[in-house]
Write a protein that holds these residues in place. Structure first.
Motif, PDB file in Angstrom:
ATOM      1  N   SER A  55       0.829  -1.204   0.000  1.00 54.05           N
ATOM      2  CA  SER A  55       0.000   0.000   0.000  1.00 54.05           C
ATOM      3  C   SER A  55       0.860   1.250   0.000  1.00 54.05           C
ATOM      4  CB  SER A  55      -0.928  -0.001   1.214  1.00 54.05           C
ATOM      5  OG  SER A  55      -1.843  -1.066   1.154  1.00 54.05           O
ATOM      6  N   ALA A  56       1.941   1.211   0.780  1.00 54.63           N
ATOM      7  CA  ALA A  56       2.833   2.366   0.809  1.00 54.63           C
ATOM      8  C   ALA A  56       3.446   2.601  -0.562  1.00 54.63           C
ATOM      9  CB  ALA A  56       3.927   2.152   1.849  1.00 54.63           C
ATOM     10  N   ALA A  57       3.841   1.521  -1.232  1.00 51.94           N
ATOM     11  CA  ALA A  57       4.426   1.652  -2.572  1.00 51.94           C
ATOM     12  C   ALA A  57       3.383   2.177  -3.557  1.00 51.94           C
ATOM     13  CB  ALA A  57       4.977   0.307  -3.034  1.00 51.94           C
ATOM     14  N   ALA A  58       2.144   1.654  -3.456  1.00 52.07           N
ATOM     15  CA  ALA A  58       1.076   2.110  -4.355  1.00 52.07           C
ATOM     16  C   ALA A  58       0.765   3.577  -4.116  1.00 52.07           C
ATOM     17  CB  ALA A  58      -0.170   1.253  -4.165  1.00 52.07           C
ATOM     18  N   GLN A  61       3.365   5.652  -5.715  1.00 48.97           N
ATOM     19  CA  GLN A  61       3.204   5.627  -7.163  1.00 48.97           C
ATOM     20  C   GLN A  61       2.070   6.548  -7.612  1.00 48.97           C
ATOM     21  OE1 GLN A  61       2.848   1.651  -8.647  1.00 48.97           O
ATOM     22  NE2 GLN A  61       3.017   2.240 -10.803  1.00 48.97           N
ATOM     23  N   LEU A  62       0.984   6.555  -6.837  1.00 48.75           N
ATOM     24  CA  LEU A  62      -0.134   7.429  -7.183  1.00 48.75           C
ATOM     25  C   LEU A  62       0.276   8.893  -7.076  1.00 48.75           C
ATOM     26  CD1 LEU A  62      -3.104   7.857  -7.900  1.00 48.75           C
ATOM     27  CD2 LEU A  62      -3.638   7.713  -5.454  1.00 48.75           C
ATOM     28  N   TYR A  63       0.960   9.259  -5.990  1.00 47.83           N
ATOM     29  CA  TYR A  63       1.384  10.644  -5.822  1.00 47.83           C
ATOM     30  C   TYR A  63       2.371  11.050  -6.914  1.00 47.83           C
ATOM     31  CZ  TYR A  63      -0.972  11.422  -1.395  1.00 47.83           C
ATOM     32  OH  TYR A  63      -1.939  11.614  -0.427  1.00 47.83           O
ATOM     33  N   ALA A  64       3.225  10.129  -7.324  1.00 48.72           N
ATOM     34  CA  ALA A  64       4.153  10.429  -8.415  1.00 48.72           C
ATOM     35  C   ALA A  64       3.398  10.699  -9.714  1.00 48.72           C
ATOM     36  CB  ALA A  64       5.131   9.266  -8.597  1.00 48.72           C
ATOM     37  N   ALA A  65       2.342   9.915  -9.964  1.00 48.74           N
ATOM     38  CA  ALA A  65       1.532  10.129 -11.162  1.00 48.74           C
ATOM     39  C   ALA A  65       0.801  11.462 -11.097  1.00 48.74           C
ATOM     40  CB  ALA A  65       0.531   8.985 -11.317  1.00 48.74           C
ATOM     41  N   ASP A  76       4.050  10.468 -18.921  1.00 43.51           N
ATOM     42  CA  ASP A  76       4.579   9.790 -17.741  1.00 43.51           C
ATOM     43  C   ASP A  76       3.456   9.506 -16.743  1.00 43.51           C
ATOM     44  OD1 ASP A  76       6.484   8.695 -16.036  1.00 43.51           O
ATOM     45  OD2 ASP A  76       6.813  10.594 -15.009  1.00 43.51           O
ATOM     46  N   ALA A  77       2.562  10.468 -16.551  1.00 41.58           N
ATOM     47  CA  ALA A  77       1.432  10.269 -15.643  1.00 41.58           C
ATOM     48  C   ALA A  77       0.556   9.118 -16.116  1.00 41.58           C
ATOM     49  CB  ALA A  77       0.612  11.546 -15.536  1.00 41.58           C
ATOM     50  N   GLY A  88      -1.499  -2.358  -8.751  1.00 44.88           N
ATOM     51  CA  GLY A  88      -1.586  -1.766  -7.426  1.00 44.88           C
ATOM     52  C   GLY A  88      -2.373  -2.622  -6.453  1.00 44.88           C
ATOM     53  N   SER A  89      -2.262  -2.286  -5.181  1.00 45.04           N
ATOM     54  CA  SER A  89      -2.953  -3.041  -4.139  1.00 45.04           C
ATOM     55  C   SER A  89      -4.014  -2.170  -3.484  1.00 45.04           C
ATOM     56  CB  SER A  89      -1.948  -3.513  -3.082  1.00 45.04           C
ATOM     57  OG  SER A  89      -1.344  -2.401  -2.445  1.00 45.04           O
ATOM     58  N   GLY A  90      -4.912  -2.829  -2.755  1.00 46.67           N
ATOM     59  CA  GLY A  90      -5.950  -2.108  -2.036  1.00 46.67           C
ATOM     60  C   GLY A  90      -6.873  -1.339  -2.974  1.00 46.67           C
ATOM     61  N   GLY A  91      -7.203  -0.117  -2.580  1.00 49.47           N
ATOM     62  CA  GLY A  91      -8.092   0.707  -3.396  1.00 49.47           C
ATOM     63  C   GLY A  91      -7.377   1.575  -4.406  1.00 49.47           C
TER      64      GLY A  91
END
Length: 251
Positions: A55-58, A61-65, A76-77, A88-91
């Motif tokens: 979840s932390a990695a996801a 990744q979302l914030y980077a996008a 890139d986004a 990705g994991s979770g929601g």
């Protein structure tokens, strides 16, 4: 030694032998059960750690996008959102799909954005996310589609028992107004004003719509327009909605 003492010792030996026999019989199950409990706890802790790290990695990744989209690095986004939606994991995959649809709308691809929101609505088991996707599609279609297109998305959300009814009725009213069905638009806007749970911001916005329709002659002055008059008073007093540009009075 008395006979009674001899018999007591024999009984104790027999009981001891029976206990040892029972232990030899059931010990593997007891030990196995204990090992299983320890293993389950270990697996649970390991899974919690794994999901938290995923979840932390996801999240990163979302914030980077999102940062890439804010910087107009759309390719890139898009790539990062595609990867997050797939792996990705979770929601976070669902959030990525919503952001991908919004990105299409921001790029002017209204048809693609509506199709993406429709897909989200059709595939969502979460009712609130499904309703959000329908509202976002309807919002685009107020400008890019027809009244029937908007109705197909939000009409079921404009009922009295829907938590999304106020936004749905606003979108319906705008689409009805655009289609020239002024009576229906007036009814939709007044339904929001008369909703006891409507907040002042959306009430003022509806009243502004009614005041605009009254000013241009789209509705008669016989009844609404107590709400319209209140809106005009609010505008004069500087309480107009933030998205409304008020013309300064001519000197």
């Amino acid at each position: 030694m008395s006979n009674e003492n001899i018999f007591n010792e024999i009984d104790e030996e027999l009981r001891s032998d029976r206990m040892r026999a029972l232990w030899r019989r059931f010990a593997p199950f007891v030990i196995g059960g204990a090992i299983a409990i320890v293993a389950l706890v270990a697996v649970n802790e390991g899974w919690s750690w794994y999901t938290n790290s995923q979840s932390a990695a996801a999240s990163e990744q979302l914030y980077a996008a999102l940062d890439a989209a804010e910087s107009d690095n759309l390719a890139d986004a898009q790539a990062q959102l595609d990867a997050l939606a797939a792996n990705g994991s979770g929601g976070y995959p669902v959030l990525a799909e919503f952001r991908k649809a919004a990105l299409l709308a921001e790029q002017g691809d209204s048809a693609g954005a509506v199709a993406a929101y429709d897909a989200l609505a059709n595939n969502q088991s979460n009712q609130r996310l499904r309703e959000l996707a329908l509202l976002l599609a309807g919002n685009i279609l107020v400008d890019a589609g027809s009244l029937s297109d908007v109705e197909a998305r939000v009409a079921t959300l404009a009922t009295d028992d829907s938590q999304m009814r106020r936004v749905a009725r606003e979108l319906l009213g705008l689409a009805q107004y655009k289609a020239g069905d002024f009576a229906a638009a007036e009814a939709s806007f007044e339904a929001v004003i008369n909703d006891p749970l409507a907040q002042s911001g959306i009430r003022n916005r509806m009243a502004y719509y009614l005041a605009q329709m009254l000013a241009e002659g789209s509705v008669t002055a016989e009844d609404p327009a107590e709400a319209a008059a209140q809106s005009i008073d609010a505008i004069v007093q500087g309480d107009a909605p933030a998205d409304v540009a008020v013309e300064p009075a001519a000197e």
